[in-house]
Design a protein around this motif. Structure first.
Motif, PDB file in Angstrom:
ATOM      1  N   ILE A   1      42.816 -70.792  90.323  1.00  0.00           N
ATOM      2  CA  ILE A   1      42.017 -69.574  90.196  1.00  0.00           C
ATOM      3  C   ILE A   1      42.892 -68.332  90.175  1.00  0.00           C
ATOM      4  O   ILE A   1      42.646 -67.387  89.422  1.00  0.00           O
ATOM      5  N   PHE A   2      43.927 -68.316  91.019  1.00  0.00           N
ATOM      6  CA  PHE A   2      44.756 -67.118  91.173  1.00  0.00           C
ATOM      7  C   PHE A   2      46.209 -67.416  90.814  1.00  0.00           C
ATOM      8  O   PHE A   2      46.711 -68.501  91.056  1.00  0.00           O
ATOM      9  N   LYS A   3      46.862 -66.411  90.275  1.00  0.00           N
ATOM     10  CA  LYS A   3      48.284 -66.549  89.960  1.00  0.00           C
ATOM     11  C   LYS A   3      49.087 -66.597  91.255  1.00  0.00           C
ATOM     12  O   LYS A   3      48.623 -66.118  92.292  1.00  0.00           O
ATOM     13  N   PRO A   4      50.293 -67.177  91.221  1.00  0.00           N
ATOM     14  CA  PRO A   4      51.113 -67.221  92.435  1.00  0.00           C
ATOM     15  C   PRO A   4      51.375 -65.822  92.984  1.00  0.00           C
ATOM     16  O   PRO A   4      51.598 -64.875  92.238  1.00  0.00           O
ATOM     17  N   ILE A   5      51.349 -65.703  94.303  1.00  0.00           N
ATOM     18  CA  ILE A   5      51.564 -64.420  94.960  1.00  0.00           C
ATOM     19  C   ILE A   5      53.026 -64.307  95.378  1.00  0.00           C
ATOM     20  O   ILE A   5      53.560 -65.198  96.036  1.00  0.00           O
ATOM     21  N   THR A   6      53.656 -63.219  94.996  1.00  0.00           N
ATOM     22  CA  THR A   6      55.054 -62.993  95.371  1.00  0.00           C
ATOM     23  C   THR A   6      55.118 -61.970  96.498  1.00  0.00           C
ATOM     24  O   THR A   6      54.149 -61.261  96.769  1.00  0.00           O
ATOM     25  N   ASP A   7      56.282 -61.878  97.113  1.00  0.00           N
ATOM     26  CA  ASP A   7      56.477 -60.865  98.156  1.00  0.00           C
ATOM     27  C   ASP A   7      56.290 -59.462  97.582  1.00  0.00           C
ATOM     28  O   ASP A   7      55.761 -58.569  98.245  1.00  0.00           O
ATOM     29  N   GLU A   8      56.706 -59.281  96.337  1.00  0.00           N
ATOM     30  CA  GLU A   8      56.551 -57.971  95.693  1.00  0.00           C
ATOM     31  C   GLU A   8      55.080 -57.623  95.509  1.00  0.00           C
ATOM     32  O   GLU A   8      54.671 -56.466  95.687  1.00  0.00           O
ATOM     33  N   ASP A   9      54.267 -58.624  95.144  1.00  0.00           N
ATOM     34  CA  ASP A   9      52.823 -58.395  94.999  1.00  0.00           C
ATOM     35  C   ASP A   9      52.221 -57.904  96.312  1.00  0.00           C
ATOM     36  O   ASP A   9      51.413 -56.975  96.337  1.00  0.00           O
ATOM     37  N   ILE A  10      52.617 -58.566  97.401  1.00  0.00           N
ATOM     38  CA  ILE A  10      52.074 -58.208  98.714  1.00  0.00           C
ATOM     39  C   ILE A  10      52.516 -56.801  99.107  1.00  0.00           C
ATOM     40  O   ILE A  10      51.710 -56.000  99.601  1.00  0.00           O
ATOM     41  N   GLU A  11      53.783 -56.489  98.864  1.00  0.00           N
ATOM     42  CA  GLU A  11      54.290 -55.154  99.214  1.00  0.00           C
ATOM     43  C   GLU A  11      53.586 -54.062  98.408  1.00  0.00           C
ATOM     44  O   GLU A  11      53.233 -53.008  98.944  1.00  0.00           O
TER      45      GLU A  11
END
Length: 273
Positions: free
Chosen positions: A104-114
């Protein structure tokens, strides 16, 4: 085995799927997806502390089932009209909740979270979440810490000032547990988060020393967890494999033994036959 609705009540305090996701029956499918994503990100097993993983895993699986119901017209209609969730049908179609989440969702990176954190902190959404957590937790700051995304002890002065403004304006009631929080309770919370931050730093240092990136570590944990889920749900998704025959006692006796060793002249050597 407890039903999905029983588990919803046990882990989230409600049997109402819409209340659990903080949406209503008329919410568009894309917004159901957003609500599911937002809540599941908080309890994703790979994004919580080690001592919270077991609880987070159960919550994550529950959210997967809820999304499967509310995103399927037939299942949604059955739930709304009869208050029923077909657990057997649900289990037979979904291999693992982690894999479903990935589709459903693309992989989440540390940059995405920041980047999300930068846009979230100080936003209207954060204010709404703080106000809601303050009301639902009856002013308990520990509850706010565990509910409001990215909130840390460093944010307490800012959030306390914000809530006090709402109290003065009559937007929210005053809870003395918030405005007159016991010093001992606050100290316990601060010590807890200091300890967790220290543990996080130690883990980062260990990863750097080993030369492994955080991404590789997460990938490895995801693979291990996926295997655990496969084992856990194997009875639902794959045919039971025939058990391997145990080796006989005679065969085990026939296995070659490692030669005995003895100390000779300060050095370890194999015993002569």
């Amino acid at each position: 085995m407890p039903s999905t609705l029983d588990l919803c009540e046990e882990y989230y305090g409600t049997r109402d799927l819409y209340k659990l996701l903080d949406i209503d029956k008329n919410t568009l499918e894309k917004d159901v997806k957003k609500a599911y994503y937002k809540l599941s990100l908080k309890v994703h097993p790979d994004r919580v502390a080690e001592n919270q993983k077991a609880d987070a895993t159960e919550k994550f699986k529950i959210l997967g089932k809820i999304y499967a119901v509310l995103s399927d017209p037939d299942k949604k209609k059955l739930y709304e009209e009869k208050g029923i969730i077909d657990d057997d049908e649900d289990e037979s179609k979904l291999a693992t909740w982690i894999e479903m989440w990935k589709t459903i969702f693309k992989p989440i990176t540390d940059e995405d979270i920041e980047n999300y954190q930068k846009s979230y902190v100080g936003s209207d959404l954060e204010k709404s979440d703080i106000k809601k957590a303050y009301m639902n937790g009856n002013g308990c700051i520990n509850y706010l810490m565990s509910t409001v995304p990215f909130m840390a002890v460093e944010d307490e002065p800012r959030i306390i000032a914000m809530v006090k403004e709402w109290i003065d304006a009559g937007e929210v009631p005053e809870y003395e547990i918030f405005t007159k929080e016991p010093k001992a309770k606050r100290n316990r919370r601060h010590k807890k988060y200091a300890r967790e931050n220290l543990e996080a730093e130690e883990i980062k240092a260990k990863l750097a020393k080993e030369g492994n990136s955080l991404e590789k570590q997460i990938m490895r944990r995801q693979n291990e967890r996926a295997q655990q889920y496969d084992d856990l749900f194997a009875k639902y998704f794959v045919e039971e494999k025939p058990k391997k025959k145990r080796a006989s006692k005679q065969a085990s006796k026939a296995a070659p033994e490692e030669p005995l060793r003895k100390v000779k002249s300060g050095r370890v050597s194999k015993a002569k036959k």
